[in-house]
Design a protein around this motif. Sequence first.
Motif, PDB file in Angstrom:
ATOM      1  N   ILE A  53       0.834  -1.202   0.000  1.00 14.82           N
ATOM      2  CA  ILE A  53       0.000   0.000   0.000  1.00 14.82           C
ATOM      3  C   ILE A  53       0.866   1.249   0.000  1.00 14.82           C
ATOM      4  O   ILE A  53       0.600   2.206  -0.740  1.00 14.82           O
ATOM      5  CB  ILE A  53      -0.944  -0.001   1.215  1.00 14.82           C
ATOM      6  N   ALA A  54       1.921   1.243   0.818  1.00 13.25           N
ATOM      7  CA  ALA A  54       2.809   2.412   0.899  1.00 13.25           C
ATOM      8  C   ALA A  54       3.467   2.696  -0.445  1.00 13.25           C
ATOM      9  O   ALA A  54       3.537   3.851  -0.885  1.00 13.25           O
ATOM     10  CB  ALA A  54       3.864   2.191   1.976  1.00 13.25           C
ATOM     11  N   GLU A  55       3.933   1.667  -1.092  1.00 14.58           N
ATOM     12  CA  GLU A  55       4.595   1.861  -2.382  1.00 14.58           C
ATOM     13  C   GLU A  55       3.622   2.395  -3.425  1.00 14.58           C
ATOM     14  O   GLU A  55       3.959   3.278  -4.219  1.00 14.58           O
ATOM     15  CB  GLU A  55       5.197   0.532  -2.858  1.00 14.58           C
ATOM     16  N   TYR A  56       2.398   1.878  -3.422  1.00 14.00           N
ATOM     17  CA  TYR A  56       1.397   2.373  -4.369  1.00 14.00           C
ATOM     18  C   TYR A  56       1.112   3.854  -4.131  1.00 14.00           C
ATOM     19  O   TYR A  56       1.080   4.651  -5.078  1.00 14.00           O
ATOM     20  CB  TYR A  56       0.108   1.566  -4.244  1.00 14.00           C
ATOM     21  N   LEU A  57       0.908   4.235  -2.872  1.00  9.55           N
ATOM     22  CA  LEU A  57       0.587   5.627  -2.571  1.00  9.55           C
ATOM     23  C   LEU A  57       1.748   6.552  -2.927  1.00  9.55           C
ATOM     24  O   LEU A  57       1.529   7.693  -3.363  1.00  9.55           O
ATOM     25  CB  LEU A  57       0.227   5.767  -1.088  1.00  9.55           C
TER      26      LEU A  57
END
Length: 239
Positions: A19-23
């Motif tokens: 999720i962090a990488e996507y955001l």
Amino acid sequence: MSEPDIILCDDENDLREVIAEYLRTRGFNVREAASAAELSRLCEARTPDVIVLDVRMPGEDGLSALRRLRASSDVPVIMLTAADELIDRVVGLELGADDYLGKPVDPREIEARVRTLLRRVGAHAGSVARKTGATRLKVGHCELDLEAAMLFDADGNEIPMTAMEFSLLQCFLENTGRVLNRDQLLEQAHNRGWEPFDRSIDLRISRLRKKIEPNPSKPQLIKTVRGIGYVFDPKGIVA
């Protein structure tokens, strides 16, 4: 313009990293926390724009962390809950969560909810200001500063208010004297569809009443219209 600052708190390392990488690819600055203790340290270092917080974590869980956070901060919070755990959602809303998402969660949905929270206060404040021609409005014995998105009591002391509470109050101000049902309030103040058994509006109105009503158990400003919904009556309180 600086990147929106997000704290993502979840003990599931793989999920958190995805999720962090996507955001980050979508233009957000993301700080990661694997526990409530790490979340506290990150918040102390710098207040984020939005927190995404998992409910089920070992040690101090997300609900306890939210309760502690709300004692001193009104930063917008999105809770991540198990899909079938309605009680977690209810308690989270009672404690002041702004939104919730059930797991398994799609990073695109998190992005959409975060962006909604980031733009909500400014959009509603601008709408009311245009309609009223004012930037500060009386709400009973309180005063609402539309530009600063802040609520003050009769003595000028700030009353902490979450983004959703602010949005809900704006909705009532825009529809003074008009009876609104729960579907209308969810659509206008939450910007998402109604869910079966969703009583989140009732919980948020209860929290809002505690902040603006002289006697929340006998509301004079936000009145219940039995069997229909709620109506905002600015003349309900006589000075």
